[in-house]
Each structure stands twice: as C-alpha cells, then as structure tokens.
Design a protein around this motif. Structure first.
Motif, PDB file in Angstrom:
ATOM      1  N   ASP A  73       1.036  -0.930   0.575  1.00 62.26           N
ATOM      2  CA  ASP A  73      -0.050   0.348  -0.093  1.00 62.26           C
ATOM      3  C   ASP A  73       1.124   1.266  -0.133  1.00 62.26           C
ATOM      4  OD1 ASP A  73      -1.857   1.694   0.292  1.00 62.26           O
ATOM      5  OD2 ASP A  73      -3.220   0.833   2.124  1.00 62.26           O
ATOM      6  N   VAL A  74       0.833   2.086  -0.769  1.00 62.81           N
ATOM      7  CA  VAL A  74       1.823   3.196  -1.311  1.00 62.81           C
ATOM      8  C   VAL A  74       0.078   4.442  -1.663  1.00 62.81           C
ATOM      9  CG1 VAL A  74       3.501   4.801  -1.808  1.00 62.81           C
ATOM     10  CG2 VAL A  74       3.861   1.803  -1.965  1.00 62.81           C
ATOM     11  N   ALA A  75       0.664   5.534  -0.272  1.00 59.67           N
ATOM     12  CA  ALA A  75       0.063   6.492  -1.046  1.00 59.67           C
ATOM     13  C   ALA A  75       0.466   7.702  -1.372  1.00 59.67           C
ATOM     14  CB  ALA A  75      -0.289   6.701   0.356  1.00 59.67           C
ATOM     15  N   LEU A  76       0.027   8.910  -2.181  1.00 63.59           N
ATOM     16  CA  LEU A  76       1.528   9.967  -3.090  1.00 63.59           C
ATOM     17  C   LEU A  76       0.409  10.904  -3.112  1.00 63.59           C
ATOM     18  CD1 LEU A  76       3.363   7.397  -5.872  1.00 63.59           C
ATOM     19  CD2 LEU A  76       4.192   7.788  -3.544  1.00 63.59           C
ATOM     20  N   GLN A  77       1.143  12.137  -3.504  1.00 68.89           N
ATOM     21  CA  GLN A  77       0.636  13.250  -3.439  1.00 68.89           C
ATOM     22  C   GLN A  77       0.737  14.490  -4.663  1.00 68.89           C
ATOM     23  OE1 GLN A  77      -2.321  15.076  -1.763  1.00 68.89           O
ATOM     24  NE2 GLN A  77      -2.283  17.099  -3.507  1.00 68.89           N
ATOM     25  N   TYR A  78       0.108  14.335  -5.792  1.00 68.94           N
ATOM     26  CA  TYR A  78       0.968  15.042  -6.807  1.00 68.94           C
ATOM     27  C   TYR A  78       2.142  16.440  -6.344  1.00 68.94           C
ATOM     28  CZ  TYR A  78       1.156  17.305 -11.634  1.00 68.94           C
ATOM     29  OH  TYR A  78       2.575  17.380 -12.535  1.00 68.94           O
ATOM     30  N   ASP A  79       2.608  16.777  -7.304  1.00 65.45           N
ATOM     31  CA  ASP A  79       3.397  18.291  -6.646  1.00 65.45           C
ATOM     32  C   ASP A  79       3.434  18.896  -8.353  1.00 65.45           C
ATOM     33  OD1 ASP A  79       4.893  19.442  -5.613  1.00 65.45           O
ATOM     34  OD2 ASP A  79       6.510  19.305  -6.422  1.00 65.45           O
ATOM     35  N   ALA A  80       2.257  19.781  -8.365  1.00 65.65           N
ATOM     36  CA  ALA A  80       2.251  20.575  -9.681  1.00 65.65           C
ATOM     37  C   ALA A  80       3.477  21.351 -10.011  1.00 65.65           C
ATOM     38  CB  ALA A  80       1.208  20.998  -9.238  1.00 65.65           C
ATOM     39  N   SER A  81       4.807  21.750  -8.816  1.00 66.16           N
ATOM     40  CA  SER A  81       5.689  22.911 -10.034  1.00 66.16           C
ATOM     41  C   SER A  81       6.412  21.370  -9.778  1.00 66.16           C
ATOM     42  CB  SER A  81       6.499  22.570  -7.492  1.00 66.16           C
ATOM     43  OG  SER A  81       7.005  22.143  -7.367  1.00 66.16           O
TER      44      SER A  81
END
Length: 228
Positions: free
Chosen positions: A193-201
């Motif tokens: 289980d891996v949780a990621l957040q998109y980084d627009a910069s």
C-alpha cells in the motif's frame, strides 16, 4: 496473494489544469527489467484515487505493430490467470493451447506457431486486471514485444509501477514517447500500500505528508522524460 493498492491525491487546481490540457494519469509496468512500453491503465483523476490489483497475468497475441499510440487489439488470449513457469503456444489455428511444462521460473512463456507470413511476427505480451476508483479494468496489456514465427517470448513481470501525467494517451496502447517526469514505485514483500500526492511544481508524485520518507521498505524514485 496480496492485493496491491496505489493511492494518489490531487488538488482542485491540478484537476482544472488536467481538464484544460486533456491530461490524465498513466500507469505502466515493466517486464524483463526494462522501462515500460505500454500504457496499462489511463484514468482521469479525482481529488483522491485508489487503484488496486493482484499479481495475476494472462498472455495475449496481437497483430498490432509496436509503434507509439498503437492500440493493442488482442486477437487471442490465454485464460486468466495464466500459469507461470509454463509455456503457452499460439497454434496454427490462432488460439492458445493448454500450458506445457518447461517455462522459465517466475516467468510466462509464449510460442508463436501462427503463420502470418509474409509479415512473419506477432506482438505478444502480458495482460492484467485492475480496479480504479471502484471500476474494474479488465484485460489491458502491460507489455508488448515482437515475436517472430516459430519463436518463443519469455516475459518476466515485476511488481514495480510507473505513473505520470500526459495527454493523448489511452489505456492498452503502446507508449514510447513520454513527455513528463515518471514516478517509479516498487511494490512487493511487505510493501502492498503506497499513498502519493501529486506535486505540480515538479510534475512528480511525492509521499503524502511531504518529504521522501515513505516508511520502511518503500522505494520511490523519479525519472526525467526522454524527449525525441
């Protein structure tokens, strides 16, 4: 067999940019240790997304060429899931027969006995089911390789996934031109289980909460696009 889960989160501004540019999330998997050449699953993201799958595979055959954007229309498939450590032959009639022993360990083997001369080769690869935000995604290819007549393809799957943002890419197609950074996530063992957040910069995915520390045994890295 464990169920693997990949969670991705975005902001409202991210989603507005994706809509304006026609961009989606592309998820791909390598075989044989190389970089992926097939868009396994492409989906339009929500604020919070969950993709799940198990490490089951089938083998397919297609008459499509391995060129960027080609749809991998499958002319024949093995039952799902196929047996690893065995060989499936695409017979002269155009369908896969039952598996025979003698395949490589932890791999799937496919023999091309289908005579489509003068072309003389087919595209073969693995396909795999998944689920995205509660919707099943069934039978999409995860790999593609040209297999000449009377030759055998040996396909070794990995639990690694690549994900990135791109427009004009759809599921179950060849993708050899990648226009944004890819995030590579290694599943397997205790990592399910891996949780990621998109980084627009930066255009990459980072661990939820910031930083690079995901937890023991979890490996995430990033690859810049190779523009042609």
């Amino acid at each position: 067999m464990p169920t693997f889960k990949l969670e991705t989160a975005f902001t409202e501004q991210d989603l507005q940019r994706f809509l304006a540019s026609g961009s989606n999330v592309v998820v791909a998997k390598p075989t044989g240790g190389g970089v992926p050449n097939v868009a396994w699953v492409v989906y339009r993201p929500l604020l919070a997304n969950t993709m799940t799958w198990e490490e089951d595979y089938g083998i397919y055959a297609s008459n499509a060429d391995i060129i960027n954007g080609a749809q991998l229309t499958q002319m024949s498939q093995t039952p799902y899931p196929a047996h690893a450590d065995a060989t499936y032959s695409l017979n002269p009639a155009g369908f896969f027969g039952p598996p025979t022993s003698g395949g490589d360990a932890n791999s799937y083997s496919a023999e091309n006995e289908y005579d489509n001369l003068p072309k003389g080769y087919l595209t073969m690869g693995l396909y795999q089911d998944a689920n995205v935000n509660g919707a099943p995604v069934q039978g999409n290819a995860v790999s593609a390789a040209a297999v000449i007549y009377q030759s055998t393809a040996v396909m070794t799957p990995f639990t690694t996934v690549y994900l990135w943002i791109q427009s004009s890419v759809v599921s179950n197609t060849v993708v050899t031109t990648v226009t944004s950074p890819r995030t590579r996530v290694t599943f397997g063992g205790s990592v399910t289980d891996v949780a990621l957040q998109y980084d627009a910069s930066s255009g990459i995915f980072l661990p939820v909460g910031g930083g690079e520390a995901l937890g023991e045994g979890i490996d995430v890295d990033h690859l810049v696009p190779a523009l042609i």
